[in-house]
Design an enzyme around this catalytic site. Structure first.
Site, PDB file in Angstrom:
ATOM      1  N   CYS A   1      11.289   8.400  15.265  1.00 18.56           N
ATOM      2  CA  CYS A   1      10.459   7.281  14.794  1.00 18.56           C
ATOM      3  C   CYS A   1       9.597   6.870  15.970  1.00 18.56           C
ATOM      4  CB  CYS A   1      11.313   6.115  14.327  1.00 18.56           C
ATOM      5  SG  CYS A   1      12.626   6.618  13.226  1.00 18.56           S
ATOM      6  N   ALA A   2       8.484   7.570  16.121  1.00 20.54           N
ATOM      7  CA  ALA A   2       7.796   7.547  17.408  1.00 20.54           C
ATOM      8  C   ALA A   2       6.873   6.357  17.602  1.00 20.54           C
ATOM      9  CB  ALA A   2       7.001   8.832  17.579  1.00 20.54           C
ATOM     10  N   ALA A   3       6.163   5.939  16.519  1.00 17.53           N
ATOM     11  CA  ALA A   3       5.138   4.911  16.697  1.00 17.53           C
ATOM     12  C   ALA A   3       5.762   3.614  17.190  1.00 17.53           C
ATOM     13  CB  ALA A   3       4.425   4.695  15.374  1.00 17.53           C
TER      14      ALA A   3
ATOM     15  N   GLY B   1       4.400   4.337  20.130  1.00 19.68           N
ATOM     16  CA  GLY B   1       4.098   5.343  21.136  1.00 19.68           C
ATOM     17  C   GLY B   1       4.563   5.068  22.547  1.00 19.68           C
ATOM     18  N   GLY B   2       5.126   3.884  22.784  1.00 22.90           N
ATOM     19  CA  GLY B   2       5.573   3.558  24.139  1.00 22.90           C
ATOM     20  C   GLY B   2       6.656   4.509  24.619  1.00 22.90           C
TER      21      GLY B   2
ATOM     22  N   ASP C   1       6.617   9.949  12.642  1.00 24.45           N
ATOM     23  CA  ASP C   1       6.773   8.617  12.084  1.00 24.45           C
ATOM     24  C   ASP C   1       6.338   8.664  10.637  1.00 24.45           C
ATOM     25  OD1 ASP C   1       7.092   5.653  13.621  1.00 24.45           O
ATOM     26  OD2 ASP C   1       6.407   5.659  11.536  1.00 24.45           O
TER      27      ASP C   1
ATOM     28  N   ARG D   1       0.785   4.283  11.421  1.00 22.22           N
ATOM     29  CA  ARG D   1       1.482   4.164  12.706  1.00 22.22           C
ATOM     30  C   ARG D   1       1.319   5.436  13.545  1.00 22.22           C
ATOM     31  NH1 ARG D   1       5.408   0.162  13.334  1.00 22.22           N
ATOM     32  NH2 ARG D   1       6.936   1.567  14.219  1.00 22.22           N
TER      33      ARG D   1
ATOM     34  N   CYS E   1      15.499  -2.652  18.430  1.00 20.96           N
ATOM     35  CA  CYS E   1      15.123  -3.848  19.179  1.00 20.96           C
ATOM     36  C   CYS E   1      15.634  -5.075  18.422  1.00 20.96           C
ATOM     37  CB  CYS E   1      13.633  -3.916  19.435  1.00 20.96           C
ATOM     38  SG  CYS E   1      12.632  -3.519  18.018  1.00 20.96           S
TER      39      CYS E   1
END
Lengths: 396, 381
Positions: free
Chosen positions: B178-180, B182-183, B201, B206, B307
């Site tokens: 789930c990359a977006a 992108g950080g 993603d 995104r 998060c």
């Protein structure tokens, strides 16, 4: 000069009375020193007045010392003429053959006058104090002040606050305060704190105090106000009116509440009316405090920064909630006195249950937030628009 | 003749217009709304207050005030730009590279032999600058460097921890499920270890953002050489698409994004209309983690991260997925101990001391990073 001339007969009596009193009362040495000095100066003044009286009788010189002194600064360029007048004077006085001392002084003065122009400016004052009968009122003032209950040290201090102001002025102002029911001690403190009180015309003080009485600040209450905010007398009437107007018309406090606010937190008078209104609105709408509690908790005396820091900190910690329209909250809010009236350490330990380091950082962050409120909301909007545009593009 | 007909038609029209709505379609509009309309961020806060005050107890107020205050950023130095120059510039701002500081401090301790130090497993080459505890300075926005790419990427410094925990080795094939936005993907590339990087993603909007980040931070030739592949597939099916393939998999699942939910009204997961979606989140997270583990080759590593502070989305998901894999696929997965991260980065982050599985960074006003949960899993079979 008129009172001086009239007092001629009574002067000797007064002097004798003072001497006698000094002999009979055993005062502290410094007071005795005061007395002695005054007495000496008064003797001089008596002599001066006597001398002047003599001149008047002789009708030789229409100009008196005071008139001359008043004239000289204005006639700076006419130094010559005044000097010659002085010369005449001394001659005439010499002819009279009366007292030596003032004449010697005046001779010296003439010499100085001729040599330097700037001494002309300081000369009249010297002359006036000795001629006007100033020391007399000074002595009276000291006596009256002693009678009012001031201590000797305080009198000394009071007299030195404004060395240029006339003692009569001092006495008038002080007696006005005493009449307001303020004790000598707080009066002394107030005058020491704001010496500009002594410069004010007595009429204004009287006017202001009657105005304050009208606001409901009776004798006892005014004492406290004067103690913590002596500026209440020196302030411009317009500023006072501004604050009262905000409290009454904008914040809708009742007359009694306004009186109570002025009594409990007199420093509202020094606050900016707009800020005061904002502070009230913050209390009423943001914190949900009603009028009565604002008065009772002395809310308005705290600075807006402090209020915001502590309130927002508690709110974000989840320890304070704005009551809904029924005045209900889901949690029990801490008492307002536990938020504002306590020291920061106590606030953190008991009310916020947080650490000092965190609060320090929070204050920094909050200050920055407050600074950036308009900017950030604008930038957010801009960002939002950009994102929307992005989406549109993607959808296309 | 025509007039009466017209009138009749008009009459009919009127009747149609004012015809009473069939009873089954009628509904009474409420005058007094029983439920007050609250913005989603308020709902989020209420939700957090209910759940987290129970979960964290006395710690919650401090976390709450931090979540509601400005967060801190870290500056991830772009290794494809003139990184030494950029580092020097960031040092001038009195920021410190928290990764290298922590590692050098650790090695010093290991040399003195004071503590029995386990071998450090962390991804190399990452430089991330942060300001010291209690310092609320901000980094200036990143600028275009001399090499045609941006010089640093501003992100929540705690987001770097999952990437560090993944422990990349040179030549690894890596999947970011789930990359977006992108950080973390960028951080994976910054390790200079990826032979292959698949960034996926679900949402195209995104992945578009992810592409933009990669374009502005990674030069064209490296993007091609590293074979960065950006896709928009359903991550839950990755186990079937590319099973047993990757050395390292990062599963940074969609979650309630606690800090974000308190700020943004748009796309807020706490909107009433998204209640169902929110309730299904742990399920989705489990499916994604399972897919990630299935896509890992046996012996490979997976880092699961969110998060969010909620243990429903953190520990329980990890434990549930391990059970699921053991029961359904008879795949053994082991949770690896990351408690040395707690000691390693104690100066920079504030860790939750009593988490059972994985590590959780708690926001704190003096170090306002996170929240960030990460857990490293080792696929054994």
């Amino acid at each position: 000069m008129q009172p001086g001339a009239r007092a001629l007969g009574t002067l000797a009596l007064a002097a004798a009375a003072v001497l006698g009193r000094e002999a009979e009362t055993d005062r502290a040495p410094e007071v005795r020193g005061w007395r002695r000095r005054y007495f000496r100066r008064r003797c001089l003044s008596v002599m001066a007045v006597l001398a002047r009286r003599v001149f008047d009788l002789h009708h030789q010189i229409p100009l008196t010392w005071v008139c001359l002194a008043k004239l000289t600064p204005h006639l700076g360029e006419q130094k010559r003429t005044t000097a010659s007048l002085f010369c005449k004077l001394t001659i005439a006085a010499g002819g009279g053959g009366l007292e030596e001392l003032p004449l010697v002084v005046s001779k010296k003065c003439v010499q100085e006058l001729e040599s330097r122009a700037n001494t002309v400016h300081c000369l009249p004052e010297k002359q006036r104090t000795s001629v006007d009968g100033g020391p007399l009122t000074l002595e009276k003032v000291v006596c009256t002040l002693l009678d009012m209950g001031f201590s000797d040290v305080h009198i000394n201090e009071l007299l030195s606050i404004q060395p240029h102001a006339s003692p009569q002025q001092l006495l008038d102002i002080i007696s006005e305060f005493i009449l307001l029911g303020v004790n000598p001690e707080p009066v002394y403190v107030a005058l020491k704190k704001s010496p500009q009180l002594l410069k004010m015309p007595v009429v204004r003080v009287k006017k202001r105090s009657s105005y304050l009485r009208k606001l409901g600040l009776g004798e006892g209450k005014l004492k406290r106000v004067l103690h913590s905010c002596p500026e209440i007398f020196t302030m411009h009437q317009r500023d006072v009116d501004g604050v009262i107007h905000v409290l009454k018309e904008k914040c809708l406090f009742t007359v009694q509440q306004v009186t109570e606010i002025l009594y409990r937190c007199p420093n509202v008078l020094q606050q900016d009316p707009n800020e005061l209104e904002y502070k009230f609105q913050y209390a009423y709408f943001r914190m949900g405090i009603k009028h009565l509690d604002i008065v009772r908790t002395e809310f308005l005396k705290y600075s807006l920064t402090k209020i915001k820091q502590r309130h927002i900190y508690l709110e974000r910690l989840g320890r304070y909630q704005t009551p809904d329209k029924k005045g209900q909250t889901q949690i029990a809010n801490p008492l307002l006195k536990d938020i504002f009236r306590v020291s920061e350490a106590e606030f953190l330990a008991k009310t916020a249950c947080s650490s000092a380091e965190e609060f320090v950082v929070f204050k920094k962050l909050l200050a920055r937030e407050e600074e950036e409120v308009p900017e950030s909301s604008m930038s957010k909007e801009v960002e939002g628009e950009e994102e929307e545009e992005d989406k549109d593009e993607e959808e296309l | 003749m025509a007039a009466p007909i017209l009138r009749g038609v008009r009459e009919l029209m009127r009747l149609v217009d004012f015809a009473p709505v069939p009873r089954r379609h009628r509904h009474k509009k409420k005058w007094a709304a029983t439920e007050p309309k609250l913005p989603a961020s308020r709902l989020a806060l209420q939700n957090f207050d209910m759940t987290y005050s129970v979960q964290f107890g006395d710690l919650w107020p401090s976390i709450r005030v931090s979540l509601l205050s400005e967060q801190k950023y870290g500056a991830l130095v772009n290794n494809f730009a003139a990184w030494d120059h950029v580092s020097a510039k960031l040092k001038q701002l009195s920021a410190k590279d928290f990764v290298s500081e922590a590692v050098s401090h650790w090695e010093l301790e290991a040399q003195s032999g004071r503590s029995s130090t386990p071998p450090l497993a962390y991804s190399p080459n990452l430089r991330c600058f942060t300001f010291a505890r209690g310092d609320v300075s901000r980094f200036p926005p990143a600028r275009l460097g001399s090499l045609g790419v941006m010089d640093y990427y501003l992100m929540d410094a705690a987001s770097l921890l999952p990437v560090l925990a993944l422990g990349l080795h040179p030549g690894d094939t890596v999947l970011d499920l789930c990359a977006a936005p992108g950080g973390k993907t960028l951080a994976l590339l910054q390790t200079l270890c990826c032979r292959n990087l698949a960034a996926n993603d679900l949402s195209t909007s995104r992945t578009g953002r992810l592409q933009k980040v990669l374009q502005s931070y990674v030069p064209q030739d490296i993007r091609e050489r590293n074979q960065v592949r950006v896709t928009s597939w359903d991550g839950r099916k990755w186990g079937e698409l590319e099973g047993d393939t990757y050395d390292r998999v990062l599963v940074d699942v969609p979650c309630t994004a606690d800090r974000h939910s308190l700020y943004e009204e748009e796309n807020n997961i706490f909107q009433r209309s998204r209640k169902k979606e929110r309730q299904m989140l742990p399920m989705l997270q489990m499916q994604l983690l399972a897919a990630g583990l299935l896509a890992t080759r046996p012996g490979g590593h997976v880092v699961y991260s969110t998060c969010s502070l909620s243990h429903l989305q953190n520990e329980y998901v990890v434990q549930g997925t391990m059970e699921l894999l053991a029961n359904q696929y008879s795949i053994k997965v082991q949770v690896e101990d990351l408690s040395y991260f707690r000691e390693l980065f104690v100066d920079t982050f504030c860790f939750f001391q009593s988490s059972q599985v994985g590590e959780l960074v708690l926001p704190n006003l003096t170090a306002n990073f996170g929240p960030m949960y990460f857990c490293r899993l080792h696929r054994l079979t």
